[in-house]
Design a protein around this motif. Structure first.
Motif, PDB file in Angstrom:
ATOM      1  N   ARG A 319       0.867  -1.188   0.000  1.00 30.73           N
ATOM      2  CA  ARG A 319       0.000   0.000   0.000  1.00 30.73           C
ATOM      3  C   ARG A 319       0.900   1.234   0.000  1.00 30.73           C
ATOM      4  O   ARG A 319       1.072   1.900   1.008  1.00 30.73           O
ATOM      5  CB  ARG A 319      -0.950  -0.030   1.198  1.00 30.73           C
ATOM      6  CG  ARG A 319      -2.026  -1.097   1.080  1.00 30.73           C
ATOM      7  CD  ARG A 319      -3.019  -1.034   2.215  1.00 30.73           C
ATOM      8  NE  ARG A 319      -2.407  -1.442   3.477  1.00 30.73           N
ATOM      9  CZ  ARG A 319      -3.024  -1.390   4.657  1.00 30.73           C
ATOM     10  NH1 ARG A 319      -4.261  -0.929   4.738  1.00 30.73           N
ATOM     11  NH2 ARG A 319      -2.412  -1.779   5.751  1.00 30.73           N
ATOM     12  N   VAL A 320       1.459   1.520  -1.162  1.00 30.13           N
ATOM     13  CA  VAL A 320       2.529   2.517  -1.261  1.00 30.13           C
ATOM     14  C   VAL A 320       2.099   3.778  -2.001  1.00 30.13           C
ATOM     15  O   VAL A 320       2.915   4.663  -2.225  1.00 30.13           O
ATOM     16  CB  VAL A 320       3.763   1.896  -1.957  1.00 30.13           C
ATOM     17  CG1 VAL A 320       4.362   0.791  -1.103  1.00 30.13           C
ATOM     18  CG2 VAL A 320       3.409   1.370  -3.350  1.00 30.13           C
ATOM     19  N   ASP A 321       0.832   3.854  -2.390  1.00 29.30           N
ATOM     20  CA  ASP A 321       0.326   5.026  -3.112  1.00 29.30           C
ATOM     21  C   ASP A 321      -0.676   5.740  -2.215  1.00 29.30           C
ATOM     22  O   ASP A 321      -1.719   5.185  -1.855  1.00 29.30           O
ATOM     23  CB  ASP A 321      -0.335   4.581  -4.421  1.00 29.30           C
ATOM     24  CG  ASP A 321      -0.739   5.736  -5.320  1.00 29.30           C
ATOM     25  OD1 ASP A 321      -1.182   6.782  -4.802  1.00 29.30           O
ATOM     26  OD2 ASP A 321      -0.633   5.596  -6.554  1.00 29.30           O
ATOM     27  N   LYS A 322      -0.376   6.977  -1.831  1.00 30.31           N
ATOM     28  CA  LYS A 322      -1.253   7.724  -0.938  1.00 30.31           C
ATOM     29  C   LYS A 322      -2.618   7.991  -1.563  1.00 30.31           C
ATOM     30  O   LYS A 322      -3.595   8.194  -0.849  1.00 30.31           O
ATOM     31  CB  LYS A 322      -0.589   9.048  -0.552  1.00 30.31           C
ATOM     32  CG  LYS A 322       0.692   8.872   0.249  1.00 30.31           C
ATOM     33  CD  LYS A 322       1.342  10.218   0.557  1.00 30.31           C
ATOM     34  CE  LYS A 322       2.643  10.033   1.330  1.00 30.31           C
ATOM     35  NZ  LYS A 322       3.313  11.342   1.583  1.00 30.31           N
ATOM     36  N   GLY A 323      -2.685   7.986  -2.879  1.00 33.16           N
ATOM     37  CA  GLY A 323      -3.956   8.233  -3.550  1.00 33.16           C
ATOM     38  C   GLY A 323      -4.903   7.051  -3.501  1.00 33.16           C
ATOM     39  O   GLY A 323      -6.110   7.214  -3.648  1.00 33.16           O
ATOM     40  N   VAL A 324      -4.356   5.845  -3.331  1.00 34.09           N
ATOM     41  CA  VAL A 324      -5.169   4.635  -3.174  1.00 34.09           C
ATOM     42  C   VAL A 324      -4.637   3.884  -1.959  1.00 34.09           C
ATOM     43  O   VAL A 324      -4.196   2.737  -2.047  1.00 34.09           O
ATOM     44  CB  VAL A 324      -5.159   3.748  -4.446  1.00 34.09           C
ATOM     45  CG1 VAL A 324      -6.036   4.343  -5.530  1.00 34.09           C
ATOM     46  CG2 VAL A 324      -3.740   3.564  -4.973  1.00 34.09           C
ATOM     47  N   LYS A 325      -4.690   4.530  -0.817  1.00 33.77           N
ATOM     48  CA  LYS A 325      -3.987   4.056   0.369  1.00 33.77           C
ATOM     49  C   LYS A 325      -4.534   2.754   0.933  1.00 33.77           C
ATOM     50  O   LYS A 325      -3.868   2.108   1.743  1.00 33.77           O
ATOM     51  CB  LYS A 325      -3.996   5.129   1.450  1.00 33.77           C
ATOM     52  CG  LYS A 325      -5.391   5.538   1.930  1.00 33.77           C
ATOM     53  CD  LYS A 325      -5.293   6.665   2.954  1.00 33.77           C
ATOM     54  CE  LYS A 325      -6.665   7.106   3.440  1.00 33.77           C
ATOM     55  NZ  LYS A 325      -6.553   8.202   4.435  1.00 33.77           N
ATOM     56  N   TYR A 326      -5.741   2.348   0.515  1.00 30.27           N
ATOM     57  CA  TYR A 326      -6.295   1.088   1.001  1.00 30.27           C
ATOM     58  C   TYR A 326      -6.067  -0.055   0.018  1.00 30.27           C
ATOM     59  O   TYR A 326      -6.579  -1.156   0.228  1.00 30.27           O
ATOM     60  CB  TYR A 326      -7.784   1.239   1.286  1.00 30.27           C
ATOM     61  CG  TYR A 326      -8.076   2.275   2.356  1.00 30.27           C
ATOM     62  CD1 TYR A 326      -7.685   2.071   3.681  1.00 30.27           C
ATOM     63  CD2 TYR A 326      -8.714   3.462   2.034  1.00 30.27           C
ATOM     64  CE1 TYR A 326      -7.932   3.018   4.658  1.00 30.27           C
ATOM     65  CE2 TYR A 326      -8.977   4.422   3.010  1.00 30.27           C
ATOM     66  CZ  TYR A 326      -8.582   4.197   4.317  1.00 30.27           C
ATOM     67  OH  TYR A 326      -8.826   5.150   5.274  1.00 30.27           O
ATOM     68  N   ASN A 327      -5.345   0.210  -1.047  1.00 27.30           N
ATOM     69  CA  ASN A 327      -5.152  -0.790  -2.097  1.00 27.30           C
ATOM     70  C   ASN A 327      -3.672  -1.063  -2.323  1.00 27.30           C
ATOM     71  O   ASN A 327      -2.897  -0.130  -2.522  1.00 27.30           O
ATOM     72  CB  ASN A 327      -5.757  -0.309  -3.419  1.00 27.30           C
ATOM     73  CG  ASN A 327      -7.229  -0.019  -3.305  1.00 27.30           C
ATOM     74  OD1 ASN A 327      -7.612   1.017  -2.774  1.00 27.30           O
ATOM     75  ND2 ASN A 327      -8.056  -0.909  -3.799  1.00 27.30           N
ATOM     76  N   PRO A 328      -3.263  -2.321  -2.333  1.00 28.58           N
ATOM     77  CA  PRO A 328      -1.886  -2.620  -2.715  1.00 28.58           C
ATOM     78  C   PRO A 328      -1.673  -2.337  -4.198  1.00 28.58           C
ATOM     79  O   PRO A 328      -2.580  -2.503  -5.015  1.00 28.58           O
ATOM     80  CB  PRO A 328      -1.743  -4.106  -2.403  1.00 28.58           C
ATOM     81  CG  PRO A 328      -3.131  -4.651  -2.477  1.00 28.58           C
ATOM     82  CD  PRO A 328      -4.028  -3.541  -2.019  1.00 28.58           C
ATOM     83  N   VAL A 329      -0.476  -1.915  -4.533  1.00 29.92           N
ATOM     84  CA  VAL A 329      -0.153  -1.495  -5.895  1.00 29.92           C
ATOM     85  C   VAL A 329       0.573  -2.616  -6.625  1.00 29.92           C
ATOM     86  O   VAL A 329       1.471  -3.259  -6.072  1.00 29.92           O
ATOM     87  CB  VAL A 329       0.711  -0.215  -5.863  1.00 29.92           C
ATOM     88  CG1 VAL A 329       1.398   0.021  -7.195  1.00 29.92           C
ATOM     89  CG2 VAL A 329      -0.150   0.985  -5.479  1.00 29.92           C
ATOM     90  N   PHE A 330       0.170  -2.838  -7.878  1.00 28.83           N
ATOM     91  CA  PHE A 330       0.889  -3.778  -8.744  1.00 28.83           C
ATOM     92  C   PHE A 330       0.703  -3.313 -10.182  1.00 28.83           C
ATOM     93  O   PHE A 330      -0.394  -3.386 -10.732  1.00 28.83           O
ATOM     94  CB  PHE A 330       0.358  -5.205  -8.578  1.00 28.83           C
ATOM     95  CG  PHE A 330       1.209  -6.242  -9.273  1.00 28.83           C
ATOM     96  CD1 PHE A 330       2.164  -6.965  -8.578  1.00 28.83           C
ATOM     97  CD2 PHE A 330       1.057  -6.488 -10.627  1.00 28.83           C
ATOM     98  CE1 PHE A 330       2.939  -7.916  -9.214  1.00 28.83           C
ATOM     99  CE2 PHE A 330       1.825  -7.425 -11.281  1.00 28.83           C
ATOM    100  CZ  PHE A 330       2.774  -8.147 -10.572  1.00 28.83           C
ATOM    101  N   GLY A 331       1.782  -2.816 -10.790  1.00 30.24           N
ATOM    102  CA  GLY A 331       1.737  -2.395 -12.188  1.00 30.24           C
ATOM    103  C   GLY A 331       1.531  -0.898 -12.343  1.00 30.24           C
ATOM    104  O   GLY A 331       1.186  -0.190 -11.390  1.00 30.24           O
ATOM    105  N   ARG A 332       1.763  -0.430 -13.577  1.00 30.95           N
ATOM    106  CA  ARG A 332       1.672   0.994 -13.878  1.00 30.95           C
ATOM    107  C   ARG A 332       0.773   1.197 -15.097  1.00 30.95           C
ATOM    108  O   ARG A 332       0.820   0.441 -16.071  1.00 30.95           O
ATOM    109  CB  ARG A 332       3.052   1.576 -14.200  1.00 30.95           C
ATOM    110  CG  ARG A 332       4.018   1.585 -13.045  1.00 30.95           C
ATOM    111  CD  ARG A 332       3.790   2.764 -12.130  1.00 30.95           C
ATOM    112  NE  ARG A 332       4.314   4.014 -12.699  1.00 30.95           N
ATOM    113  CZ  ARG A 332       3.982   5.218 -12.274  1.00 30.95           C
ATOM    114  NH1 ARG A 332       3.099   5.360 -11.291  1.00 30.95           N
ATOM    115  NH2 ARG A 332       4.511   6.292 -12.812  1.00 30.95           N
ATOM    116  N   TYR A 333      -0.046   2.247 -15.040  1.00 31.43           N
ATOM    117  CA  TYR A 333      -0.873   2.637 -16.180  1.00 31.43           C
ATOM    118  C   TYR A 333      -0.044   3.466 -17.153  1.00 31.43           C
ATOM    119  O   TYR A 333       0.747   4.327 -16.731  1.00 31.43           O
ATOM    120  CB  TYR A 333      -2.064   3.460 -15.713  1.00 31.43           C
ATOM    121  CG  TYR A 333      -3.144   2.659 -15.031  1.00 31.43           C
ATOM    122  CD1 TYR A 333      -3.791   1.623 -15.699  1.00 31.43           C
ATOM    123  CD2 TYR A 333      -3.518   2.940 -13.725  1.00 31.43           C
ATOM    124  CE1 TYR A 333      -4.788   0.885 -15.079  1.00 31.43           C
ATOM    125  CE2 TYR A 333      -4.524   2.206 -13.096  1.00 31.43           C
ATOM    126  CZ  TYR A 333      -5.150   1.186 -13.781  1.00 31.43           C
ATOM    127  OH  TYR A 333      -6.135   0.470 -13.168  1.00 31.43           O
TER     128      TYR A 333
END
Length: 407
Positions: A319-333
Motif C-alpha cells: 500500500r505505497v500510493d497515498k492516492g489509493v492508500k487502502y489498495n496494494p499497488v501492482f503495475g503501472r498505467y
C-alpha cells in the motif's frame, strides 16, 4: 529488458487473449475492451414500459466472467476487418452437466452498427455511447450466466480520461507527487467533450482508466514467493497488456515515468525484424488492486486457501500510493506518446528513459474523492427505460455497486 507477454481483452473482464504482437494506438491495442457486458436488472416489471437498470459487469463483482476464454482469429488472407473473437465457455467440471462443456460463440471484431440500438455507458463518471449487439449474443451469454445480460460494442466512441491519469494532465504538475488534492482536482478535471471516432484524440475504451497496463515478471515472482506450497501467481489475474522481464528488481516499476519499446515485427512469438524506431510510453499512475486477484479461475468464484489470500498478502507492504492508500499497488498505467513503428512484439527490447524521484499519487475525478475500497467502490450507471421500440433513456443517474481498478 524485454517484452515477454502481450494480452488483449476484446470483451472487458473476460479472460485475456495472449497475442505475439500488436499495432499500437493512443487508445490501446486495436481490439482491447471494445465490448462490454451489462447485467439487465428489471426494476419494475409490472410497469409498462418496464424499467430496467443496466449494470456494468466487472470481474471483481462477477467472478464467473473468468470462465469465458477469448481468442483472436483472423482470416488467412490477412483481411483484419473480417477477424473475430472466439469466446469459449468452460464451466467448472461436473458443476453444470446440462450445458456444453466447451460451448463457444464468435463475435466479429468490427461490427456493422447500422440499425443497432444505442445505450449509455458510464464508467468512473466517464461516459460514452455503445451499441447493443442484439438477441443472439445476449441469449448465449445470458444462458451461461443464468441471468439476463446484454453485450454492447463501443464502435468508434471513446471515453474521456479523468483525474491525473492523462500524461497531458500529469506533465503540467511539475512533480511526481501532489500535495494538494483539492487544487489538483481543479487543474485536472477534463474538458467536456463528446465521444469521438478519431483515434488520434486522447481517450479510452472500456478499459477502466488508461489504455495500457504494464507489469513486470520480477514483481510477479515476488507475489509468488508469498504463496505457500510452491504456488505460482497467474499474471493474467493482474490483467496486464504488456509484461516485461529483465528489470533490476521487484517493484522498480513504481518509479518509472517513461519507457521506450524498440520497434520490431513478429510472425508468431519472437522478434523477426528489429528497427531503430521506438514506441514511447508515459507511465502516469499506479494500479491499485482489489479482490479480483483472489478469484479462482478454475471455479469462477472467490478462491479458497492461498488463492483467496493474495490481496491480503500484498496489503502488508504494497500500500505505497497515498492516492489509493487502502489498495496494494501492482503495475503501472501507461499512455502512448509516440508510436514509432506502431508495432509491439514479444521479444522487443525495452528501456526506462525517465524515472520519478518519488512514487506518483493516484488522483481520480470520481465521486469527489480519490481512492477506492479494496472490495470495490461505488460506480455510476444510467437508468434506462426500455419499450418495444427504441431504447429511451432518462437523464437520472443512480448509484450502484461495483467499481474496480483492474478489469
Amino acid at each position: 529488458m524485454k517484452v515477454t507477454q502481450l494480452y488483449t481483452y476484446p470483451i472487458k473482464s473476460l479472460r485475456g487473449a495472449p497475442i505475439p504482437s500488436s499495432t499500437l494506438t493512443p487508445n490501446g491495442f486495436p481490439y482491447d475492451r471494445r465490448f462490454m457486458l451489462l447485467k439487465v436488472n428489471h426494476l419494475s416489471p409490472s410497469v409498462h414500459p418496464p424499467m430496467i437498470h443496466l449494470q456494468n459487469m466487472q470481474v471483481a463483482h462477477f467472478p464467473a466472467m473468468t470462465l469465458f476464454l477469448q481468442e483472436l482469429v483472423f482470416p488467412k488472407d490477412g483481411e483484419m476487418s473480417r477477424g473475430y473473437v472466439r469466446v469459449t465457455y468452460q464451466p467448472p467440471q461436473d458443476c453444470y452437466p446440462d450445458q456444453d462443456k466447451a460451448s463457444w460463440i464468435d463475435v466479429p471484431l468490427v461490427v456493422d452498427v447500422e440499425g443497432l440500438d444505442m445505450v449509455d455507458v458510464v464508467m468512473w463518471q466517464s461516459p460514452t455511447k455503445a451499441y447493443e449487439m442484439g438477441g443472439r449474443y445476449n441469449r448465449w451469454f445470458s444462458e451461461r450466466f443464468g441471468y439476463e445480460v446484454m453485450l454492447v460494442y463501443l464502435g468508434g466512441h471513446l471515453r474521456p480520461v479523468l483525474g491525473n491519469l492523462s500524461p497531458n494532465s500529469a506533465s503540467r504538475q511539475g512533480s511526481a507527487s501532489w500535495t494538494s488534492w483539492a487544487s489538483g482536482m481543479i487543474r485536472q478535471l477534463p474538458l467536456a467533450r463528446t465521444a469521438t471516432e478519431d483515434e488520434s484524440e486522447e481517450g479510452i475504451t472500456f478499459a477502466d482508466v488508461a489504455p495500457y497496463l504494464i507489469v513486470t515478471q520480477e514483481s510477479l515472482e515476488d507475489v509468488s514467493s508469498r504463496l505457500s506450497d510452491g504456488m505460482e501467481m497467474d499474471v493474467t489475474k493482474f490483467r496486464p497488456n504488456i509484461v516485461l522481464s529483465g528489470d533490476q528488481g521487484a517493484y522498480d516499476e513504481d518509479f518509472w515515468k517513461s519507457l521506450a519499446i524498440m520497434g520490431g515485427e513478429s510472425a508468431g512469438g519472437g522478434v523477426e525484424k528489429e528497427s531503430e524506431d521506438k514506441a514511447l510510453f508515459e507511465l502516469t499512475a499506479n494500479c491499485g488492486r482489489c479482490k479480483s486477484i483472489n478469484i479462482d479461475y478454475t471455479t469462477g468464484k472467490p478462491g479458497d486457501g492461498e488463492t483467496g489470500r493474495v490481496l491480503k498478502k500484498l496489503m502488508r507492504d504494497r500500500r505505497v500510493d497515498k492516492g489509493v492508500k487502502y489498495n496494494p499497488v501492482f503495475g503501472r498505467y501507461g499512455f502512448l506518446k509516440a508510436a514509432g513503428s506502431a508495432i509491439i512484439a514479444v521479444g522487443n527490447e525495452v528501456h526506462v528513459t525517465q524515472r520519478n524521484v518519488e512514487r506518483t499519487s493516484f488522483v481520480s475525478a470520481v465521486n469527489g474523492y480519490h481512492g477506492l475500497s479494496p472490495r470495490g467502490g461505488r460506480d455510476l450507471y444510467k437508468r434506462v427505460l426500455v419499450s418495444a421500440g427504441p431504447v429511451i433513456r432518462d437523464k437520472h443517474i443512480i448509484e450502484d455497486e461495483a467499481r474496480t481498478q483492474d478489469s
